[in-house]
Design a protein around this motif. Structure first.
Motif, mmCIF file in Angstrom:
data_model
loop_
_atom_site.group_PDB
_atom_site.id
_atom_site.type_symbol
_atom_site.label_atom_id
_atom_site.label_comp_id
_atom_site.label_asym_id
_atom_site.label_seq_id
_atom_site.Cartn_x
_atom_site.Cartn_y
_atom_site.Cartn_z
ATOM 1 N N LEU A 195 -5.326 -4.782 3.367
ATOM 2 C CA LEU A 195 -4.801 -4.038 4.514
ATOM 3 C C LEU A 195 -3.451 -3.404 4.215
ATOM 4 O O LEU A 195 -3.115 -2.356 4.783
ATOM 5 N N HIS B 184 -1.913 1.855 8.382
ATOM 6 C CA HIS B 184 -2.063 0.530 8.976
ATOM 7 C C HIS B 184 -0.656 -0.024 9.204
ATOM 8 O O HIS B 184 0.263 0.264 8.425
ATOM 9 N N TRP C 146 -6.694 -7.030 11.856
ATOM 10 C CA TRP C 146 -8.018 -6.870 11.254
ATOM 11 C C TRP C 146 -8.941 -6.015 12.115
ATOM 12 O O TRP C 146 -10.119 -5.842 11.805
#
Length: 424
Positions: A79, A85, A334
């Protein structure tokens, strides 16, 4: 036998009321209960077979293998490398700060950055290289994910310190996903992301050019105290500690802005001494954001850098992102929900972003109670089972009561977990 209580806001004193009933049926159902829970735990441990596949490599299973399929599915997601992100935003801000503030020879960055190292390491890398004692509780199978006795998913990015110093690096950042079997709540997840930093100093780098005969030295033979190791001079330790704290103060000020109140708390890590935690006063509350310290000289020496003294620190990217962007739950990192991800599509990585909640529905509270044998059971076994069955819907699991049978040495463990319904 598994007992379910699906009531809301019930006081958990039902053990006293029904203890006689529980004892009477326990003898008849003990073997069935153990078999049921064991079967469910085995099912949660992922696909069966003689080997575990991770990132294209195969690792033979043995009696130490305990990585569930749910955890294996997270390996390789990275990630922190996913553009826009929130973890990527924090990492880019940290990297850019280090690139601009610390420049080496010929104008090149002083710190090398490693953000793609494999999360599969050996227990020696994860523990022994960092001077973690053989009997230290952090090594327990109940707290870690082992592929087998020879390989595991790293529990911290510190697992790469020794190898990188052995390769001759003296200033570096390591970023990656780390794995720990942990409790279930809004601030803990079995996979999270760490950033590790190490910087080594030679005598010349620390003290500058000196004439022969001047007394300043890096090392001496003395006794260990609360303020220094037995091999370090007090002058060297104070300079390295000052550089460490200045480096971290500049970083946190860069992230949170000027005027931030910071304090240092003494603590313990096996691979640094003295060791500190940094706390910041954020919105009226003291929050721990990272750990750091002067590297144990035994570790530095074993990696072939014996003429240097150094510092190290480690921080959690999720912790920083939750504070910076007001993200209330670690599971959100997530999420594939575009309503979450699009909030962080910003033209400037330094832009202020305040997370907007997605769900309008309240939490649902459920209670579960069941018999379990004392042997070969860890609370983290149950947490893995909840994650395998409930996925990321489960926000929190709390152990609220336990009852130990006086004759059979079993205990009755009522646990409650909270699930969240997300709006569509």
């Amino acid at each position: 036998m598994t007992f379910w209580s699906l009531t809301k806001n019930v006081q958990h004193n039902h053990l006293k009321v029904c203890s006689n009933w529980v004892r009477s049926i326990f003898q008849r159902n003990r073997s069935l209960a153990s078999q049921t829970i064991s079967t469910e735990l085995a099912a949660a441990s992922g696909p069966s077979g003689s080997s575990v596949e991770v990132l294209g490599k195969s690792y033979p299973r043995d009696d130490h293998s305990n990585v569930p399929g749910k955890i294996l599915s997270k390996v390789g997601k990275n990630l922190h490398q996913r553009k826009y992100h929130p973890l990527w935003l924090v990492l880019e801000r940290v990297k850019r700060h280090f690139y601009q503030q610390y420049v080496g020879l010929y104008g090149t960055p002083l710190f090398s950055v490693f953000d793609s190292l494999s999360p599969v390491v050996t227990p020696w890398q994860n523990f022994d290289s960092l001077l973690v004692p053989a009997d230290h509780p952090s090594r327990k199978k109940g707290d870690n994910y082992y592929l087998n006795r020879a390989h595991m998913l790293r529990s911290h990015t510190s697992a790469h310190q020794w190898n990188l110093m052995r390769a001759g690096l003296k200033a570096f950042l390591v970023v990656g996903d780390v794995y720990r079997r942990d409790q279930i709540d809004s601030h803990h997840y079995p996979v999270f992301h760490q950033l590790e930093a190490v910087r080594l100093f030679s005598k010349r780098q620390l003290f500058g050019d000196m004439k022969d005969g001047e007394p300043l030295q890096l090392f001496e033979h003395s006794s260990r105290s609360a303020h220094k190791q037995e091999t370090h001079t007090m002058e060297a330790v104070k300079l390295v500690e000052c550089d460490l704290k200045q480096t971290l103060t500049k970083l946190i000020t860069h992230l949170f802005g000027v005027g931030l109140e910071i304090r240092w708390v003494d603590c313990y890590f096996p691979f640094t001494h003295p060791s500190f935690e940094m706390e910041i006063n954020f919105q009226g509350e003291w929050i721990e954001v990272l750990g750091c310290g002067i590297m144990e000289q035994q570790l530095v020496n074993s990696a072939g850098a014996q003429n240097n003294i150094g510092w190290a620190f480690g921080l959690g990217l999720e912790r920083l992102a939750m504070i910076l962007y007001n993200i209330p739950d670690i599971r959100l990192f997530w999420s594939e929900d575009e309503r979450f991800l699009k909030q962080f599509y910003v033209p400037d990585i330094n832009q202020d972003v305040q997370f907007q909640p997605l769900s309008k529905y309240p939490a649902l509270v459920n209670d579960i109670s069941f018999w379990l044998p004392l042997q070969n059971y860890s609370e983290n076994d149950f947490y893995d089972l909840v994650r395998a069955v409930g996925g990321d819907l489960v926000e929190r699991v709390d152990l609220i009561d336990k009852f130990e049978h006086p004759n059979d040495q079993q205990y009755f463990s009522p646990l409650s977990f909270r699930s969240i319904q997300n709006s569509k």
